[in-house]
Design an enzyme around this catalytic site. Structure first.
Site, PDB file in Angstrom:
ATOM      1  CG  HIS A 139      -2.245   0.652   0.969  1.00 45.70           C
ATOM      2  ND1 HIS A 139      -2.401   1.740   0.132  1.00 45.70           N
ATOM      3  CD2 HIS A 139      -3.495   0.388   1.449  1.00 45.70           C
ATOM      4  CE1 HIS A 139      -3.673   2.114   0.111  1.00 45.70           C
ATOM      5  NE2 HIS A 139      -4.351   1.308   0.903  1.00 45.70           N
ATOM      6  CB  ALA A 140       4.388   1.968   0.850  1.00 39.37           C
TER       7      ALA A 140
END
Length: 477
Positions: A139-140
């Protein structure tokens, strides 16, 4: 090096062995007829020919000197593609339940941070002859909007794959020396801190105005004096616990036409109907366990800040808290209550999101924040701390037309998302064609029977549709 924003980096800092921070998708493919060889090798070759269209596939993390500031993305160089593209086979009979179990097991495994933060598993052996593709990315690097941009690079609108330009040869670049990296890293960290402080000071007048507007009495859609501010705390449920490293997963598809029928007849939005479906499933699910609170459950609902045409692979999200009326037995009354509170919550979120920080810098964050995240899980604070939300509900709009990948028709786009400490249940929905593809991702201890909850989602939409069909018809003058 392109540095991560504070929001992007937060997903790295929050990650622990029990709480991997990757999002994923389970796509069901109908392989091309008379395909020579295995679909896995066919898909792998196709993917490699398109990988350069989404640069995030060829980037990996690089830490700043002394880890004073957020890490950044750099070219990965030579990649171990056997790690990134894998094959798995279901044992006979290859049921959908077996596929759900395998996805739950795959989703529990964190990504290797020394490599580009993505992995794809092609799953064959399904009893119906179709093939599943489970793909996950940290998700980064990505949010729902950026995920759709990656999908645009990989998917086609016809069985015949479009021709794409081959990748351009990469130019060699000189790596900075250790001394140069140290000077640049310290300078960047100091400049980032100063820039963020200046932005915060500039935002103070607007923030004070926003707070004043929130506190002044206003007429809200739900009739209250404030613009839909929900209860400060959500009721305690079995979902508000410290999670384990195991995941349960279940997926179901429903009729988008039925959801639109319900929305049109009740004056609601599709997102309201989605939340009503979730509420209609959670009510009997918790009642059977004698765990249904008297107060309504509160859902965290992500809101995209991405502007049209923005395909940058980064996180641009906000969120709102929305009570979902699980205390109301009647399905139509429940939907109308959700419609009112969702409207108020969205209005409140709209006043706050413009002054909320889109980035932040904290000296030493890569060391300090992961330690706090690990401590939070290790001592089980989520088991005793009150929570502002009970679950996450996310609704992502997808294409209304058929998609193809590697010549295979895509039949379903099931999301696989993230449960966290204190919020052990995540229900994410992706629209595709005339369907709503629901994906339930949960901690296995908190929700061991995700398939049962998924079946209740299907029943909840059927209940809403039946209730609308029996509504009194308006009197014609």
């Amino acid at each position: 090096m392109k540095q991560l924003t504070g929001i992007d980096a937060s997903f790295l800092y929050m990650e622990t062995p029990e709480m991997p921070m990757h999002v994923a998708g389970l796509h069901i493919y109908e392989p091309p007829a008379e395909l020579p060889g295995s679909f896995f090798h066919h898909f792998r070759d196709f993917f490699l020919s398109r990988m350069h269209l989404a640069p995030v596939f060829e980037k990996k993390l690089a830490r700043t000197v002394l880890e004073l500031d957020h890490p950044g993305w750099v070219d990965a160089g030579e990649m171990d593609l056997d790690y990134h593209i894998k094959r798995a086979t279901l044992p006979a009979p290859g049921s959908f339940a077996q596929l759900e179990q395998m996805v739950g097991e795959l989703h529990a495994v964190p990504l290797d941070r020394s490599r580009p933060l993505w992995q794809i598993t092609v799953i064959d052996g399904l009893g119906d002859g179709n093939v599943a593709v489970y793909s996950k990315m940290h998700h980064a690097a990505i949010d729902g909007g950026a995920g759709m941009a990656i999908a645009a690079a990989l998917f086609d609108m016809s069985p015949e794959p479009r021709k794409v330009k081959p990748p351009e040869p990469k130019k060699p670049t000189r790596k900075p020396t250790i001394e140069e990296r140290a000077i640049l890293g310290i300078n960047d960290a100091v400049q980032n801190v100063m820039r963020q402080q200046l932005k915060a000071m500039e935002a103070i007048p607007q923030m004070l105005g926003t707070v004043t507007d929130m506190l002044l009495p206003k007429k809200s859609e739900s009739g209250g004096g404030l613009p839909g501010i929900p209860d400060v705390l959500a009721p305690k449920t079995p979902f508000n616990v410290t999670i384990t490293s195991q995941r349960s997963f279940a997926a179901r598809e429903m009729s988008l036409t039925d959801a639109k029928f319900v929305a049109k007849a009740t004056g609601a939005k599709i997102n309201d109907v989605v939340m009503a479906i979730c509420a209609g499933a959670l009510r009997p699910y918790l009642s059977e366990r004698k765990a249904l609170p008297k107060r309504p459950l509160v859902a965290f609902v992500p809101i995209s800040l991405r502007k049209p045409g923005d395909a940058e692979a980064s996180n641009q999200v906000f969120g709102m808290l929305c009570p979902i009326a699980t205390e109301i037995a009647d399905p139509l009354e429940r939907l109308q209550a959700i419609r009112r509170t969702a409207g108020d919550s969205k209005a409140l979120a709209g006043t706050v999101k413009d002054v909320s920080p889109k980035d932040y810098t904290l000296l030493g964050a890569p060391i300090l924040l992961p330690g706090l995240a690990q401590l939070y899980g290790r001592i089980g604070l989520a088991d005793v701390m009150p929570s502002t939300t009970n679950l996450t509900i996310s609704n992502v709009a997808g294409p209304p037309f058929p998609l193809y990948c590697a010549g295979a028709r895509i039949l379903a786009l099931y999301p696989v998302s993230i449960p966290v400490h204190g919020i052990a249940l995540n229900i994410t929905v992706q629209s595709y064609l005339d369907k709503l593809d629901f994906g339930i991702t949960a901690d296995k201890r908190a929700v061991p029977d995700a398939a049962k909850l998924a079946d209740l989602l299907v029943a909840a939409l059927a209940e809403l549709k039946s209730a609308v069909e029996t509504m009194p018809k308006p009197v014609q003058n």
